[in-house]
Design an enzyme around this catalytic site. Structure first.
Site, mmCIF file in Angstrom:
data_model
loop_
_atom_site.group_PDB
_atom_site.id
_atom_site.type_symbol
_atom_site.label_atom_id
_atom_site.label_comp_id
_atom_site.label_asym_id
_atom_site.label_seq_id
_atom_site.Cartn_x
_atom_site.Cartn_y
_atom_site.Cartn_z
ATOM 1 N N SER A 116 1.434 -10.134 2.467
ATOM 2 C CA SER A 116 1.420 -9.279 1.279
ATOM 3 C C SER A 116 2.473 -9.778 0.301
ATOM 4 O O SER A 116 3.666 -9.789 0.612
ATOM 5 C CB SER A 116 1.725 -7.829 1.661
ATOM 6 O OG SER A 116 2.122 -7.117 0.508
ATOM 7 N N HIS B 179 -2.844 -10.817 0.605
ATOM 8 C CA HIS B 179 -2.964 -9.375 0.334
ATOM 9 C C HIS B 179 -2.236 -9.039 -0.968
ATOM 10 O O HIS B 179 -1.080 -9.419 -1.162
ATOM 11 C CB HIS B 179 -2.344 -8.625 1.517
ATOM 12 C CG HIS B 179 -2.516 -7.137 1.470
ATOM 13 N ND1 HIS B 179 -3.679 -6.507 1.845
ATOM 14 C CD2 HIS B 179 -1.652 -6.149 1.115
ATOM 15 C CE1 HIS B 179 -3.524 -5.187 1.735
ATOM 16 N NE2 HIS B 179 -2.306 -4.942 1.284
ATOM 17 N N ASP C 253 -1.174 -5.997 -3.523
ATOM 18 C CA ASP C 253 -0.985 -4.545 -3.595
ATOM 19 C C ASP C 253 -0.879 -4.045 -5.037
ATOM 20 O O ASP C 253 0.018 -4.453 -5.774
ATOM 21 C CB ASP C 253 0.306 -4.162 -2.857
ATOM 22 C CG ASP C 253 0.162 -4.295 -1.357
ATOM 23 O OD1 ASP C 253 -0.712 -3.623 -0.790
ATOM 24 O OD2 ASP C 253 0.927 -5.079 -0.760
ATOM 25 N N MET D 258 -0.352 -0.731 -7.390
ATOM 26 C CA MET D 258 0.116 0.668 -7.416
ATOM 27 C C MET D 258 0.229 1.130 -8.863
ATOM 28 O O MET D 258 0.643 0.359 -9.737
ATOM 29 C CB MET D 258 1.480 0.780 -6.732
ATOM 30 C CG MET D 258 1.525 0.182 -5.331
ATOM 31 S SD MET D 258 3.075 0.541 -4.497
ATOM 32 C CE MET D 258 2.989 -0.601 -3.107
ATOM 33 N N HIS E 227 -5.663 -4.467 -2.473
ATOM 34 C CA HIS E 227 -5.434 -3.116 -1.948
ATOM 35 C C HIS E 227 -5.046 -2.213 -3.109
ATOM 36 O O HIS E 227 -3.927 -2.283 -3.616
ATOM 37 C CB HIS E 227 -4.321 -3.187 -0.884
ATOM 38 C CG HIS E 227 -3.958 -1.863 -0.290
ATOM 39 N ND1 HIS E 227 -2.804 -1.684 0.452
ATOM 40 C CD2 HIS E 227 -4.581 -0.654 -0.308
ATOM 41 C CE1 HIS E 227 -2.743 -0.420 0.857
ATOM 42 N NE2 HIS E 227 -3.800 0.227 0.411
ATOM 43 N N MET F 230 -3.881 1.023 -4.564
ATOM 44 C CA MET F 230 -3.244 2.325 -4.313
ATOM 45 C C MET F 230 -3.149 3.015 -5.663
ATOM 46 O O MET F 230 -2.079 3.182 -6.241
ATOM 47 C CB MET F 230 -1.863 2.105 -3.662
ATOM 48 C CG MET F 230 -1.971 1.685 -2.196
ATOM 49 S SD MET F 230 -0.476 0.892 -1.583
ATOM 50 C CE MET F 230 -0.746 -0.774 -2.185
ATOM 51 N N MET G 152 -3.598 2.642 7.260
ATOM 52 C CA MET G 152 -2.189 2.532 6.854
ATOM 53 C C MET G 152 -1.314 2.872 8.051
ATOM 54 O O MET G 152 -1.472 3.920 8.681
ATOM 55 C CB MET G 152 -1.873 3.482 5.692
ATOM 56 C CG MET G 152 -2.454 3.080 4.340
ATOM 57 S SD MET G 152 -2.029 1.419 3.741
ATOM 58 C CE MET G 152 -0.238 1.482 3.659
ATOM 59 N N ASP H 44 -1.804 -2.095 7.836
ATOM 60 C CA ASP H 44 -0.903 -2.422 6.734
ATOM 61 C C ASP H 44 0.333 -1.534 6.809
ATOM 62 O O ASP H 44 0.237 -0.311 6.696
ATOM 63 C CB ASP H 44 -1.658 -2.190 5.415
ATOM 64 C CG ASP H 44 -0.866 -2.637 4.200
ATOM 65 O OD1 ASP H 44 0.257 -3.144 4.350
ATOM 66 O OD2 ASP H 44 -1.394 -2.458 3.078
HETATM 67 C C1 DX5 Z 1 2.673 -0.749 1.168
HETATM 68 C C2 DX5 Z 1 1.706 -1.872 0.941
HETATM 69 C C3 DX5 Z 1 1.869 -2.977 1.914
HETATM 70 C C4 DX5 Z 1 3.256 -3.583 1.980
HETATM 71 C C5 DX5 Z 1 3.574 -3.721 3.429
HETATM 72 O O1 DX5 Z 1 2.242 0.443 0.670
HETATM 73 O O2 DX5 Z 1 0.361 -1.464 0.973
HETATM 74 O O3 DX5 Z 1 0.885 -3.975 1.812
HETATM 75 O O4 DX5 Z 1 3.393 -4.830 1.345
HETATM 76 O O5 DX5 Z 1 4.888 -4.100 3.555
HETATM 77 P P1 DX5 Z 1 5.593 -4.314 4.948
HETATM 78 O O6 DX5 Z 1 4.812 -5.371 5.684
HETATM 79 O O7 DX5 Z 1 6.953 -4.757 4.560
HETATM 80 O O8 DX5 Z 1 5.580 -3.009 5.663
HETATM 81 ZN ZN ZN Z 2 -1.168 -3.125 1.125
#
Ligand code: DX5
Ligand code: ZN
Length: 224
Positions: free
Chosen positions: A13, A38, A40, A42, A74, A76, A145, A179
């Site tokens: 990620s 990956h 992310d 947000m 991903h 969010m 998650m 994740d």
């Molecule tokens: C968190 C993200 C993850 C994040 C995971 O909400 O969706 O993808 O990067 O980070 P680690 O591996 O550090 O828990």
């Molecule tokens: Zn993620």
């Protein structure tokens, strides 16, 4: 991407990467064997932080695809159905949104497939596995998650392997993605529970040698 995730995979990620040299960080993990990156997203509503959008993704997409890799997005974000087309256009290979973020999960999964991407649905730690029961066959990926979404570097929720097992029995043949808090220690038990795709952010990019960290987690996960 379907072929790439036929076998278990660790997906770095980039949330925990150094964004001032994002391309180089992506290359570093791909040289170490990573093929699924990956990404992310947000929005400051579904989760408090704001991260990156299609523009930054488009900047790394060619590099990832040229090396035989895939971009695993991903979302969010609230109302994900409004954004999927832009991410598909920016080079996404799979798009996963949260079951908690829209009342239109079935329609959104179909729309993602129509855009030529694998379709994924994610559930938060507090959401029961039954939330995806009616979507069997519509989702290529179900993301469990294993921390509450929003930040990297949080501790893995210990009851997650057992949840993955229940999810697999409800959502199979979809690939189960995990994740949050995945590292060389937690990867083994979740692999044994049946997860296929292991997202790891801080355990890779927070390590002194991201390539070595990737390989260590891949070995623990029994991944390619
Ligand atoms: C968190 C993200 C993850 C994040 C995971 O909400 O969706 O993808 O990067 O980070 P680690 O591996 O550090 O828990
Ligand atoms: Zn993620």
């Amino acid at each position: 991407m379907q072929e790439l995730i036929a076998a278990p995979r660790v997906a770095p990620s980039i949330l925990s990467a150094d964004f001032s040299r994002l391309g180089a960080q992506v290359e570093e993990v791909m040289d170490a064997g990573a093929r699924v990156i990956h990404y992310d997203v947000m929005d400051g509503h579904f989760v408090p932080p704001i991260t990156v959008g299609p523009l930054v993704m488009a900047a790394i997409a060619d590099r990832v695809h040229a090396a035989g890799g895939a971009l695993d997005v991903h979302l969010m974000i609230a109302a994900p159905e409004r954004q999927i087309e832009e991410f598909a256009r920016a080079g996404a290979d799979s798009i996963t949104f949260h079951a908690e973020a829209t009342p239109h999960a079935n329609r959104t999964l179909h729309a993602i497939r129509e855009l030529g991407c694998l379709a994924g649905i994610a559930i938060n730690p507090g959401t029961p596995v039954e939330a995806v029961a009616e979507l069997r066959g519509c989702a290529d990926i179900v993301l469990c998650m294993t921390v509450n979404p929003g930040w990297g570097g949080q501790a893995f929720i210990p009851s997650s392997p057992e949840k993955v097992e229940r999810l697999l029995s409800i959502a199979g043949p979809a690939r189960i993605e995990v994740d949050g808090g995945v590292d060389a220690e937690t990867a083994g038990p979740i692999a044994a529970a049946g997860a296929h795709l292991f997202v790891a952010g801080s355990a890779i990019f927070g390590a002194p040698d991201p390539a070595a960290a990737y390989q260590e987690i891949a070995a623990a996960a029994g991944a390619a």
